[in-house]
Write a protein that holds these residues in place. Structure first.
Motif, PDB file in Angstrom:
ATOM      1  N   GLY A 185       0.812  -1.210   0.000  1.00 43.86           N
ATOM      2  CA  GLY A 185       0.000   0.000   0.000  1.00 43.86           C
ATOM      3  C   GLY A 185       0.844   1.257   0.000  1.00 43.86           C
ATOM      4  N   THR A 186       0.165   2.385   0.133  1.00 47.40           N
ATOM      5  CA  THR A 186       0.806   3.692   0.076  1.00 47.40           C
ATOM      6  C   THR A 186       0.303   4.555   1.214  1.00 47.40           C
ATOM      7  OG1 THR A 186       0.943   3.562  -2.334  1.00 47.40           O
ATOM      8  CG2 THR A 186       1.106   5.748  -1.374  1.00 47.40           C
ATOM      9  N   SER A 190       0.103   8.566   2.184  1.00 51.94           N
ATOM     10  CA  SER A 190       0.244   9.905   1.613  1.00 51.94           C
ATOM     11  C   SER A 190       0.186  10.953   2.712  1.00 51.94           C
ATOM     12  CB  SER A 190      -0.872  10.170   0.602  1.00 51.94           C
ATOM     13  OG  SER A 190      -0.773   9.272  -0.477  1.00 51.94           O
ATOM     14  N   GLY A 227       5.383   4.353  -0.937  1.00 50.17           N
ATOM     15  CA  GLY A 227       4.845   3.024  -1.195  1.00 50.17           C
ATOM     16  C   GLY A 227       5.646   1.969  -0.452  1.00 50.17           C
ATOM     17  N   THR A 228       5.375   0.727  -0.748  1.00 50.04           N
ATOM     18  CA  THR A 228       6.034  -0.394  -0.100  1.00 50.04           C
ATOM     19  C   THR A 228       7.557  -0.252  -0.142  1.00 50.04           C
ATOM     20  OG1 THR A 228       4.189  -1.815  -0.707  1.00 50.04           O
ATOM     21  CG2 THR A 228       6.226  -2.920  -0.092  1.00 50.04           C
ATOM     22  N   GLN A 260       9.392   2.085   1.039  1.00 51.09           N
ATOM     23  CA  GLN A 260       9.860   3.460   0.905  1.00 51.09           C
ATOM     24  C   GLN A 260       9.696   4.174   2.243  1.00 51.09           C
ATOM     25  OE1 GLN A 260       7.451   4.916  -2.366  1.00 51.09           O
ATOM     26  NE2 GLN A 260       9.160   4.622  -3.768  1.00 51.09           N
TER      27      GLN A 260
END
Length: 70
Positions: free
Chosen positions: A22-23, A25, A50-51, A53
């Motif tokens: 997932g992400t 934000s 994201g994954t 990161q």
């Protein structure tokens, strides 16, 4: 979307790492958060991780400021 984190002390650092799918934000200067809890992102845009990161924020001048090595 995350609009802010609870403000802390000047110089505090938050490190956000997305380990799962997932992400996440972080929205720039979002009025949904108190002014002292908001993010100031580089480029005045929403920052997404994201994954596998990461994003770092430094609490400075009453805002969470995106910290990137350039």
């Amino acid at each position: 979307n995350i609009t802010g984190y609870l403000s802390r002390e000047e110089g505090d650092i938050i490190f956000v790492h997305v380990a799962g799918a997932g992400t996440i934000s972080h929205t720039n200067q979002d009025a949904a958060s108190d002014a002292t809890n908001r993010f100031v992102n580089n480029g005045a845009a929403t920052v997404a991780a994201g994954t596998n990161q990461s994003i770092m924020y430094l609490y400075l001048d009453s805002r969470w400021r995106e910290w990137s090595a350039a």
